[in-house]
Design a protein around this motif. Structure first.
Motif, PDB file in Angstrom:
ATOM      1  N   SER A 199       0.832  -1.202   0.000  1.00 24.62           N
ATOM      2  CA  SER A 199       0.000   0.000   0.000  1.00 24.62           C
ATOM      3  C   SER A 199       0.867   1.254   0.000  1.00 24.62           C
ATOM      4  N   LEU A 203       0.962   4.061  -2.884  1.00 22.24           N
ATOM      5  CA  LEU A 203       0.678   5.463  -2.549  1.00 22.24           C
ATOM      6  C   LEU A 203       1.775   6.372  -3.079  1.00 22.24           C
ATOM      7  N   GLU A 206       1.196   6.731  -6.681  1.00 17.97           N
ATOM      8  CA  GLU A 206       0.048   7.610  -6.888  1.00 17.97           C
ATOM      9  C   GLU A 206       0.466   9.078  -6.782  1.00 17.97           C
ATOM     10  N   ASP A 216      -6.934   1.777  -6.231  1.00 21.65           N
ATOM     11  CA  ASP A 216      -6.895   2.222  -4.832  1.00 21.65           C
ATOM     12  C   ASP A 216      -5.728   1.519  -4.134  1.00 21.65           C
ATOM     13  N   PRO A 217      -4.694   2.252  -3.722  1.00 24.54           N
ATOM     14  CA  PRO A 217      -3.526   1.608  -3.105  1.00 24.54           C
ATOM     15  C   PRO A 217      -3.865   0.770  -1.875  1.00 24.54           C
TER      16      PRO A 217
END
Length: 410
Positions: A199, A203, A206, A216-217
């Protein structure tokens, strides 16, 4: 301390001596470097050459270098997808005699890429799912072997494209530990680290604009947990089948194939209350089944045909009285394989009249018959013998198939 090179191959020390070990790795001259994409690492990493091989050189303290070298060698012996350890170089000093950190030398994994290089162009969500699948498969394989990674992440993994999918390879084993068997707590700890690390890495992508807007991470970090648990349960649960229900075994193999695992080994234990079946999964290279089937039987087929025939061969061998894996008095797999060709494969194929086969080769005919046997056995809820399958196939399937294959008149 004098310069020391500990290597797996006696030829490597002489080749490695040509490299500038008296220079810090980050200052190596361009003439020694190979321009390949590098991932993020807490250590300095460079690619170079040793003879005809491209090598990865990682600078770190002596103790962790030696430990990781030994750990990678253990993983190699266990057949785990990871980089090949070649050497550890210790006792390095610069031109003034000041000590330099030791280095770990591994073989560059041809055709592989760090995950950041794969995001140079925006990656589609479907491709992201395959990436997570590959990492989950690797983590399951490590845990089945008793290896607690301690730092599972995209950064510590190399990915190799494989016919629309991906294969994942462990790069960094510095924090890992090998045990006879992992506890649920050890596996959960690794899985939680993987979720947090992935995650965080997504992110970061992103924030740099390199992540597809629909990804969506946090959800993708959670996905590896769900994928891992599904694989782990499917691979480790005990399966007890009623005697004679061998199509249940085939159903289990199909589920494992759908999950991305090939059943390289299968053990069937006969008990008074049924048949207990355990599987040992193995991620294999492209063409593995073709080579294995050719070696065992002399049959030269396509890869999917080979996988299907090998599954049938494994199931048949387990029913033979003289099949005893590991027993020197038992029949060797090659002997049983040739018996299967002589007593099962050839008679079954020959039972289909030559004029009805069309363009299908013997391997495809047998594959089609196995598919039909699966369908009939599932419908009847008991095993259907090949003789009955062949007759039903000739009577009900081949006429339709031949009409479908005939050219349509203009």
């Amino acid at each position: 301390m004098a310069l020391q090179i500990s290597a797996t191959n006696p030829e490597h020390p002489a080749l490695l001596l040509e490299l500038p070990w008296d220079v810090p790795l980050e200052d190596w001259p361009e003439e020694y470097l190979v321009p390949l994409p590098r991932g993020i690492s807490r250590h300095v990493v460079r690619y170079s050459r040793a003879g005809d091989e491209v090598i990865a050189v990682k600078e770190l303290a002596e103790r962790p270098a030696l430990r990781e070298y030994d750990m990678l060698r253990d993983l190699d012996r266990l057949g785990i997808p990871s980089v090949d350890p070649l050497a550890v170089v210790t006792g390095r000093t610069d031109a003034s005699g000041a000590p330099l950190e030791s280095v770990l030398v591994t073989r560059h994994l041809g055709g592989s890429m760090p995950y950041r290089s794969m995001f140079e162009t925006t990656m589609r969500p479907a491709t992201m799912h395959r990436l997570m699948d590959a990492l989950a498969v690797l983590l399951v394989r490590l845990h089945l072997a008793g290896f607690a990674w301690g730092d599972c992440s995209l950064s510590n993994t190399l990915f190799r494209r494989d016919a629309g999918a991906y294969a994942a390879y462990l790069v960094d084993a510095e924090t890992g530990d090998l045990h006879p068997q992992l506890s649920s707590g050890q596996r959960d700890y690794d899985l939680d680290l993987a979720r947090v690390n992935i995650s965080g890495e997504l992110l970061d992508l992103e924030a740099s604009g390199a992540l597809h807007p629909s990804v969506d991470p946090i959800e993708f970090g959670m996905e590896i947990c769900a994928r891992y648990r599904g694989l782990w349960d499917e691979l480790t649960r005990a399966s007890v089948y009623p005697a004679g229900k061998y199509h249940y075994i085939e159903r289990r193999i199909r589920r494992l194939n759908d999950l991305g695992f090939d059943v390289a080994e299968m053990q069937i234990e006969h008990a008074s209350n049924g048949d207990t079946v355990s599987f040992v999964p193995k991620v294999v290279d492209a063409g593995h089944h073709q080579r294995q089937l050719l070696r065992l039987t002399g049959l030269d087929t396509e890869e999917n045909q080979a996988r299907r025939l090998l599954n049938d061969l494994e199931s048949w061998m387990a029913t033979q009285d003289d099949y005893a894996p590991g027993d020197p008095l038992g029949a060797r797999p090659e002997v049983l394989a040739h018996r299967w060709v002589r007593e099962v494969f050839r008679p079954t194929v020959r039972a289909v009249p030559l004029e009805l086969r069309g363009a299908m080769d013997p391997a495809e005919i047998y594959h089609q018959l196995l598919e039909h046997r699966w369908y009939l056995s599932e419908r009847a809820q008991h095993d259907i013998g090949l003789d009955a399958v062949v007759q039903d196939y000739i009577r009900n399937i081949l006429p339709t198939a031949r009409k479908t294959l005939q050219p349509t008149a203009e």
